[in-house]
Each structure stands twice: as C-alpha cells, then as structure tokens.
Design a protein around this motif. Sequence first.
Motif, PDB file in Angstrom:
ATOM      1  N   ILE A  96       0.847  -1.189   0.000  1.00 52.91           N
ATOM      2  CA  ILE A  96       0.000   0.000   0.000  1.00 52.91           C
ATOM      3  C   ILE A  96       0.884   1.241   0.000  1.00 52.91           C
ATOM      4  N   LYS A  97       0.594   2.156  -0.923  1.00 47.22           N
ATOM      5  CA  LYS A  97       1.237   3.473  -0.884  1.00 47.22           C
ATOM      6  C   LYS A  97       0.328   4.347  -0.024  1.00 47.22           C
ATOM      7  N   LEU A  98       0.864   4.822   1.070  1.00 44.49           N
ATOM      8  CA  LEU A  98       0.064   5.564   2.034  1.00 44.49           C
ATOM      9  C   LEU A  98      -0.227   6.989   1.566  1.00 44.49           C
ATOM     10  N   ALA A  99      -1.387   7.465   1.940  1.00 45.99           N
ATOM     11  CA  ALA A  99      -1.761   8.856   1.689  1.00 45.99           C
ATOM     12  C   ALA A  99      -0.877   9.767   2.555  1.00 45.99           C
ATOM     13  N   MET A 150       3.305  -6.600   9.255  1.00 49.97           N
ATOM     14  CA  MET A 150       3.338  -5.384   8.445  1.00 49.97           C
ATOM     15  C   MET A 150       4.759  -4.831   8.468  1.00 49.97           C
ATOM     16  N   TYR A 151       5.201  -4.334   7.319  1.00 54.05           N
ATOM     17  CA  TYR A 151       6.532  -3.770   7.181  1.00 54.05           C
ATOM     18  C   TYR A 151       6.404  -2.371   6.599  1.00 54.05           C
ATOM     19  N   ASP A 152       6.873  -1.381   7.324  1.00 53.38           N
ATOM     20  CA  ASP A 152       6.798   0.009   6.890  1.00 53.38           C
ATOM     21  C   ASP A 152       8.120   0.422   6.268  1.00 53.38           C
ATOM     22  N   ALA A 153       8.035   1.170   5.160  1.00 51.03           N
ATOM     23  CA  ALA A 153       9.248   1.549   4.434  1.00 51.03           C
ATOM     24  C   ALA A 153       9.072   2.896   3.757  1.00 51.03           C
ATOM     25  N   GLN A 154      10.187   3.471   3.352  1.00 46.76           N
ATOM     26  CA  GLN A 154      10.180   4.748   2.644  1.00 46.76           C
ATOM     27  C   GLN A 154       9.994   4.582   1.133  1.00 46.76           C
ATOM     28  N   SER A 155      10.294   3.389   0.613  1.00 47.36           N
ATOM     29  CA  SER A 155      10.133   3.137  -0.826  1.00 47.36           C
ATOM     30  C   SER A 155       9.548   1.749  -1.025  1.00 47.36           C
ATOM     31  N   ALA A 156       9.017   1.523  -2.210  1.00 46.91           N
ATOM     32  CA  ALA A 156       8.468   0.197  -2.519  1.00 46.91           C
ATOM     33  C   ALA A 156       9.586  -0.843  -2.506  1.00 46.91           C
ATOM     34  N   ALA A 157      10.758  -0.491  -3.022  1.00 48.14           N
ATOM     35  CA  ALA A 157      11.886  -1.423  -3.033  1.00 48.14           C
ATOM     36  C   ALA A 157      12.275  -1.830  -1.618  1.00 48.14           C
ATOM     37  N   GLU A 158      12.293  -0.866  -0.707  1.00 45.47           N
ATOM     38  CA  GLU A 158      12.633  -1.169   0.688  1.00 45.47           C
ATOM     39  C   GLU A 158      11.572  -2.069   1.308  1.00 45.47           C
ATOM     40  N   ALA A 159      10.311  -1.835   1.003  1.00 45.54           N
ATOM     41  CA  ALA A 159       9.233  -2.684   1.529  1.00 45.54           C
ATOM     42  C   ALA A 159       9.376  -4.112   1.018  1.00 45.54           C
ATOM     43  N   TYR A 160       9.661  -4.262  -0.286  1.00 49.43           N
ATOM     44  CA  TYR A 160       9.857  -5.603  -0.843  1.00 49.43           C
ATOM     45  C   TYR A 160      11.062  -6.279  -0.193  1.00 49.43           C
ATOM     46  N   ARG A 189       2.788  10.781   7.253  1.00 52.35           N
ATOM     47  CA  ARG A 189       3.378  11.651   8.285  1.00 52.35           C
ATOM     48  C   ARG A 189       3.231  11.025   9.664  1.00 52.35           C
ATOM     49  N   ARG A 190       2.084  10.444   9.925  1.00 50.13           N
ATOM     50  CA  ARG A 190       1.824   9.869  11.250  1.00 50.13           C
ATOM     51  C   ARG A 190       2.743   8.687  11.527  1.00 50.13           C
ATOM     52  N   TRP A 191       2.894   7.795  10.545  1.00 50.99           N
ATOM     53  CA  TRP A 191       3.678   6.573  10.750  1.00 50.99           C
ATOM     54  C   TRP A 191       5.102   6.692  10.243  1.00 50.99           C
ATOM     55  N   LYS A 192       5.455   7.864   9.689  1.00 48.05           N
ATOM     56  CA  LYS A 192       6.808   8.141   9.207  1.00 48.05           C
ATOM     57  C   LYS A 192       7.288   7.108   8.181  1.00 48.05           C
ATOM     58  N   CYS A 193       6.397   6.757   7.268  1.00 51.17           N
ATOM     59  CA  CYS A 193       6.735   5.848   6.177  1.00 51.17           C
ATOM     60  C   CYS A 193       5.813   6.153   4.998  1.00 51.17           C
ATOM     61  N   ARG A 194       6.198   5.717   3.826  1.00 48.74           N
ATOM     62  CA  ARG A 194       5.384   5.992   2.637  1.00 48.74           C
ATOM     63  C   ARG A 194       4.706   4.747   2.095  1.00 48.74           C
ATOM     64  N   TYR A 195       5.258   3.580   2.435  1.00 46.06           N
ATOM     65  CA  TYR A 195       4.715   2.320   1.948  1.00 46.06           C
ATOM     66  C   TYR A 195       4.534   1.353   3.109  1.00 46.06           C
ATOM     67  N   ARG A 196       3.525   0.502   2.996  1.00 45.33           N
ATOM     68  CA  ARG A 196       3.284  -0.538   3.988  1.00 45.33           C
ATOM     69  C   ARG A 196       3.060  -1.848   3.245  1.00 45.33           C
ATOM     70  N   LEU A 197       3.859  -2.840   3.573  1.00 44.73           N
ATOM     71  CA  LEU A 197       3.719  -4.169   2.998  1.00 44.73           C
ATOM     72  C   LEU A 197       3.081  -5.061   4.048  1.00 44.73           C
ATOM     73  N   MET A 198       1.974  -5.680   3.688  1.00 42.62           N
ATOM     74  CA  MET A 198       1.307  -6.619   4.588  1.00 42.62           C
ATOM     75  C   MET A 198       1.503  -8.021   4.030  1.00 42.62           C
ATOM     76  N   MET A 199       2.005  -8.892   4.900  1.00 43.24           N
ATOM     77  CA  MET A 199       2.322 -10.250   4.482  1.00 43.24           C
ATOM     78  C   MET A 199       2.070 -11.176   5.662  1.00 43.24           C
ATOM     79  N   ARG A 200       1.258 -12.185   5.403  1.00 44.23           N
ATOM     80  CA  ARG A 200       0.837 -13.092   6.467  1.00 44.23           C
ATOM     81  C   ARG A 200       0.221 -12.258   7.594  1.00 44.23           C
ATOM     82  N   ASP A 201       0.765 -12.334   8.786  1.00 41.33           N
ATOM     83  CA  ASP A 201       0.209 -11.560   9.897  1.00 41.33           C
ATOM     84  C   ASP A 201       1.145 -10.436  10.331  1.00 41.33           C
TER      85      ASP A 201
END
Length: 79
Positions: free
Chosen positions: A37-40, A59-69, A45-57
């Motif tokens: 998910i690319k965050l609004a 969540m991984y927060d990252a600044q870029s899609a590559a970092e999330a992957y 701003r609230r979670w200090k990340c731009r992307y969130r990857l959800m996998m199984r149970d």
Amino acid sequence: MIPEALQQQLAQHSIRAGDEVALREALEERVETYTLIKLAPWPARRWKCRYRLMMRDSMYDAQSAAEAYALGLLAALSV
C-alpha cells in the motif's frame, strides 16, 4: 535504492537485487500473497513511512516500494 544495511542482509542470503522490480519478483517467488500500500500523505506523516507491505500476519513500513519488498523478502527468508 534500499539502505546499505538492508542490501548486506540480502547479500547474506545470496540476493544481489537492489531495484524494485527484481526485489518484487524475488518476493513473489517465495511468498504466495502480499499487499503493498502506498500511504496517503497524512498516514505517511503519522507513521513516518510511505509504503506498507502486509504479508501473512505482519506489516513492514518503508520509505520506498523497493525497501518494503526487501523487508518482506528478508522476513520470508527467515522462516
């Protein structure tokens, strides 16, 4: 690009990919389903990340899609 520390951790698992597409493909080889998910602006701003990857149970927060992957790939390799 992903942070150097993350690249080193991936290298320990013989993964040299650093770009978004290669990391996504490597993740898809190892994980059946995930959601990126690319965050609004306000949750970013609230979670200090731009992307969130959800996998199984998890969540991984990252600044870029590559970092999330990369984070998801490391988690999949650790199982």
